[in-house]
Scaffold this motif. Sequence first.
Motif, PDB file in Angstrom:
ATOM      1  N   TYR A 316      14.000  52.249  21.070  1.00 13.63           N
ATOM      2  CA  TYR A 316      13.927  53.713  21.047  1.00 13.63           C
ATOM      3  C   TYR A 316      15.156  54.338  21.709  1.00 13.63           C
ATOM      4  O   TYR A 316      15.652  55.387  21.278  1.00 13.63           O
ATOM      5  CB  TYR A 316      12.654  54.156  21.762  1.00 13.63           C
ATOM      6  CG  TYR A 316      12.571  55.643  22.029  1.00 13.63           C
ATOM      7  CD1 TYR A 316      12.318  56.535  20.995  1.00 13.63           C
ATOM      8  CD2 TYR A 316      12.748  56.151  23.313  1.00 13.63           C
ATOM      9  CE1 TYR A 316      12.237  57.899  21.232  1.00 13.63           C
ATOM     10  CE2 TYR A 316      12.669  57.503  23.575  1.00 13.63           C
ATOM     11  CZ  TYR A 316      12.420  58.373  22.518  1.00 13.63           C
ATOM     12  OH  TYR A 316      12.350  59.720  22.765  1.00 13.63           O
ATOM     13  N   ARG A 317      15.723  53.671  22.722  1.00 15.31           N
ATOM     14  CA  ARG A 317      16.818  54.248  23.491  1.00 15.31           C
ATOM     15  C   ARG A 317      18.193  53.693  23.132  1.00 15.31           C
ATOM     16  O   ARG A 317      19.208  54.245  23.557  1.00 15.31           O
ATOM     17  CB  ARG A 317      16.572  54.019  24.985  1.00 15.31           C
ATOM     18  CG  ARG A 317      15.294  54.628  25.515  1.00 15.31           C
ATOM     19  CD  ARG A 317      15.083  54.280  26.986  1.00 15.31           C
ATOM     20  NE  ARG A 317      16.174  54.752  27.813  1.00 15.31           N
ATOM     21  CZ  ARG A 317      16.261  55.963  28.336  1.00 15.31           C
ATOM     22  NH1 ARG A 317      15.292  56.842  28.127  1.00 15.31           N
ATOM     23  NH2 ARG A 317      17.280  56.307  29.085  1.00 15.31           N
ATOM     24  N   MET A 318      18.276  52.610  22.377  1.00  9.66           N
ATOM     25  CA  MET A 318      19.559  51.936  22.178  1.00  9.66           C
ATOM     26  C   MET A 318      20.507  52.773  21.328  1.00  9.66           C
ATOM     27  O   MET A 318      20.096  53.541  20.448  1.00  9.66           O
ATOM     28  CB  MET A 318      19.356  50.560  21.541  1.00  9.66           C
ATOM     29  CG  MET A 318      19.003  50.569  20.080  1.00  9.66           C
ATOM     30  SD  MET A 318      18.964  48.875  19.429  1.00  9.66           S
ATOM     31  CE  MET A 318      18.431  49.212  17.745  1.00  9.66           C
ATOM     32  N   ASP A 319      21.827  52.592  21.586  1.00  9.09           N
ATOM     33  CA  ASP A 319      22.835  53.335  20.813  1.00  9.09           C
ATOM     34  C   ASP A 319      24.100  52.520  20.557  1.00  9.09           C
ATOM     35  O   ASP A 319      25.113  53.063  20.108  1.00  9.09           O
ATOM     36  CB  ASP A 319      23.200  54.645  21.526  1.00  9.09           C
ATOM     37  CG  ASP A 319      23.660  54.415  22.960  1.00  9.09           C
ATOM     38  OD1 ASP A 319      23.932  53.251  23.328  1.00  9.09           O
ATOM     39  OD2 ASP A 319      23.735  55.401  23.715  1.00  9.09           O
ATOM     40  N   SER A 320      24.074  51.210  20.833  1.00  3.83           N
ATOM     41  CA  SER A 320      25.249  50.384  20.586  1.00  3.83           C
ATOM     42  C   SER A 320      24.846  49.059  19.941  1.00  3.83           C
ATOM     43  O   SER A 320      23.715  48.605  20.090  1.00  3.83           O
ATOM     44  CB  SER A 320      26.019  50.114  21.882  1.00  3.83           C
ATOM     45  OG  SER A 320      25.200  49.450  22.825  1.00  3.83           O
ATOM     46  N   VAL A 321      25.807  48.449  19.234  1.00  6.26           N
ATOM     47  CA  VAL A 321      25.520  47.236  18.470  1.00  6.26           C
ATOM     48  C   VAL A 321      25.117  46.084  19.373  1.00  6.26           C
ATOM     49  O   VAL A 321      24.240  45.286  19.018  1.00  6.26           O
ATOM     50  CB  VAL A 321      26.744  46.847  17.611  1.00  6.26           C
ATOM     51  CG1 VAL A 321      26.531  45.485  16.970  1.00  6.26           C
ATOM     52  CG2 VAL A 321      26.993  47.890  16.543  1.00  6.26           C
ATOM     53  N   TRP A 322      25.731  45.959  20.563  1.00  4.48           N
ATOM     54  CA  TRP A 322      25.395  44.835  21.429  1.00  4.48           C
ATOM     55  C   TRP A 322      23.919  44.875  21.823  1.00  4.48           C
ATOM     56  O   TRP A 322      23.285  43.823  22.013  1.00  4.48           O
ATOM     57  CB  TRP A 322      26.276  44.815  22.678  1.00  4.48           C
ATOM     58  CG  TRP A 322      25.921  45.825  23.741  1.00  4.48           C
ATOM     59  CD1 TRP A 322      26.476  47.050  23.933  1.00  4.48           C
ATOM     60  CD2 TRP A 322      24.915  45.680  24.766  1.00  4.48           C
ATOM     61  NE1 TRP A 322      25.888  47.694  24.999  1.00  4.48           N
ATOM     62  CE2 TRP A 322      24.936  46.862  25.534  1.00  4.48           C
ATOM     63  CE3 TRP A 322      24.021  44.667  25.093  1.00  4.48           C
ATOM     64  CZ2 TRP A 322      24.082  47.069  26.610  1.00  4.48           C
ATOM     65  CZ3 TRP A 322      23.161  44.870  26.173  1.00  4.48           C
ATOM     66  CH2 TRP A 322      23.197  46.054  26.924  1.00  4.48           C
ATOM     67  N   GLU A 323      23.353  46.074  21.922  1.00  4.51           N
ATOM     68  CA  GLU A 323      21.935  46.187  22.238  1.00  4.51           C
ATOM     69  C   GLU A 323      21.075  45.667  21.088  1.00  4.51           C
ATOM     70  O   GLU A 323      20.025  45.063  21.305  1.00  4.51           O
ATOM     71  CB  GLU A 323      21.584  47.640  22.549  1.00  4.51           C
ATOM     72  CG  GLU A 323      22.182  48.158  23.846  1.00  4.51           C
ATOM     73  CD  GLU A 323      21.828  49.614  24.080  1.00  4.51           C
ATOM     74  OE1 GLU A 323      20.980  49.876  24.957  1.00  4.51           O
ATOM     75  OE2 GLU A 323      22.384  50.480  23.383  1.00  4.51           O
ATOM     76  N   PHE A 324      21.532  45.915  19.849  1.00  7.26           N
ATOM     77  CA  PHE A 324      20.810  45.395  18.694  1.00  7.26           C
ATOM     78  C   PHE A 324      20.816  43.867  18.703  1.00  7.26           C
ATOM     79  O   PHE A 324      19.818  43.222  18.391  1.00  7.26           O
ATOM     80  CB  PHE A 324      21.432  45.926  17.395  1.00  7.26           C
ATOM     81  CG  PHE A 324      20.532  45.799  16.204  1.00  7.26           C
ATOM     82  CD1 PHE A 324      19.611  46.787  15.897  1.00  7.26           C
ATOM     83  CD2 PHE A 324      20.585  44.682  15.386  1.00  7.26           C
ATOM     84  CE1 PHE A 324      18.766  46.673  14.800  1.00  7.26           C
ATOM     85  CE2 PHE A 324      19.754  44.542  14.291  1.00  7.26           C
ATOM     86  CZ  PHE A 324      18.844  45.548  13.995  1.00  7.26           C
ATOM     87  N   TYR A 325      21.967  43.290  19.069  1.00  9.44           N
ATOM     88  CA  TYR A 325      22.039  41.832  19.195  1.00  9.44           C
ATOM     89  C   TYR A 325      21.091  41.324  20.286  1.00  9.44           C
ATOM     90  O   TYR A 325      20.420  40.296  20.126  1.00  9.44           O
ATOM     91  CB  TYR A 325      23.471  41.394  19.527  1.00  9.44           C
ATOM     92  CG  TYR A 325      24.442  41.530  18.391  1.00  9.44           C
ATOM     93  CD1 TYR A 325      24.037  41.475  17.064  1.00  9.44           C
ATOM     94  CD2 TYR A 325      25.809  41.707  18.637  1.00  9.44           C
ATOM     95  CE1 TYR A 325      24.935  41.597  16.011  1.00  9.44           C
ATOM     96  CE2 TYR A 325      26.724  41.830  17.595  1.00  9.44           C
ATOM     97  CZ  TYR A 325      26.282  41.770  16.285  1.00  9.44           C
ATOM     98  OH  TYR A 325      27.169  41.888  15.257  1.00  9.44           O
ATOM     99  N   ALA A 326      21.045  42.037  21.404  1.00 13.66           N
ATOM    100  CA  ALA A 326      20.163  41.635  22.498  1.00 13.66           C
ATOM    101  C   ALA A 326      18.701  41.699  22.072  1.00 13.66           C
ATOM    102  O   ALA A 326      17.890  40.816  22.411  1.00 13.66           O
ATOM    103  CB  ALA A 326      20.396  42.529  23.715  1.00 13.66           C
TER     104      ALA A 326
END
Length: 423
Positions: A316-326
């Motif tokens: 809900y809070r993510m805004d960068s690609v590395w977070e999607f990978y995490a």
Amino acid sequence: MRKIRGGALAWVFYDWANSAFATTVMAGFFPLFFKQYWSAGVEATESTFHLGMTNSLASLIIVCLAPLLGSIADQAGAKKGFLLFFTSMGIVMTGALYLVGQGSWMMALTLYGLGILGFSGGVIFYDSLLVSVAEEKDYDRLSALGFGVGYLGGGLLFAFDVVMTLYPEFFGLSGTAEAVRLSFITVAIWWGLFSIPVFLFVKEPKKKCGEGSHLLAGFRQLLSTLRKLRQLRMTFLFLLAYWLYIDGVDTIVRMAVDYGLSIGFDANNLMTALLITQFVGFPAAILFGRLGARRGPRQGIMLAIFVYLMILLWAYRMDSVWEFYALAVAIGLVQGGIQSLSRSLYARLIPRDQAAEFFGFYNMLGKFAVVFGPLLMGWVGVITGDARIAILSVAILFVAGALLLSRVDVVEGEAAARSFAAG
């Protein structure tokens, strides 16, 4: 793995085999290739509608057929026969996607829908064979090993196919389109080749049933099962809980790429994240099996549900690609675990001699969840106009499922299942 019967590894290899379809076709290439190649010239919203309707229709057919087919298979001792039929259907339809030309979206959807029927129908009878290849104390570990090996096998083939689409000239191909079409052939070959052991080495107890009576006997057993589920209280309660939380799991699987695109991430990054989930899922599913064997499958499922709730809050809070990978790593840690422990817990709560029939209900609920979950997310997205709130709404399914699961008394359920089997 302690004292597992000889057919156990052969059974596990079917997960290695059919996961190629789930990963490369369903989650990976088909949705993207359908929109960009087979639906060239078609409005994006229209092609999305076509794909969604095909997924829902195939799931609905399995919902209607699964309990009856399971009943017939139990009565006739024909689990492997039905598994062979549905597996063959899935393999042939997947391979035939190679022949579909650009713009032929209706033919592509027809073959894809039949492929889903083959895949989903086969899973019913594959799952039901768990009780034939393992003792009850080994259900958790063997079920987890199956899912873990499935993640590994599906991930390896998907990785190869991704490389083939990125560097088609290295493989002597004319371009990316030919590489993607060829990937469907690789899935068909992989699925067929690694399915052979389950048919050769898994032994299924035979039952005697009068000639021509399998269908009628199947109907009678189906009606009987509906009555039994009202008496097997813990089994029924678990099915309700499973329907809710697996709805959340399947919604995340089916909608993760769409959500990533909606908040501006690149398609290549999303494919990479999908690969990460597959390879993390291999050891994680096996570890969850050990957790289930030591602490009980219900506690392992509860842990996975908690992790999924944290994943949704982060998404809900993510805004960068590395977070999607995490998040891909986090999903890989629990996705196989919650699936494998659910299968092994359910195997404890049903009569062993009616496994195909009861797993028909189990898979019916799983497929119905695929129809309902994305609908909830889509409805919330339309109402709020915010994809982030839409993904957060899936938490409702996990919370409700956990509340029902907390009321399942596994010891009572196992005793009731044994009593039905003995009586």
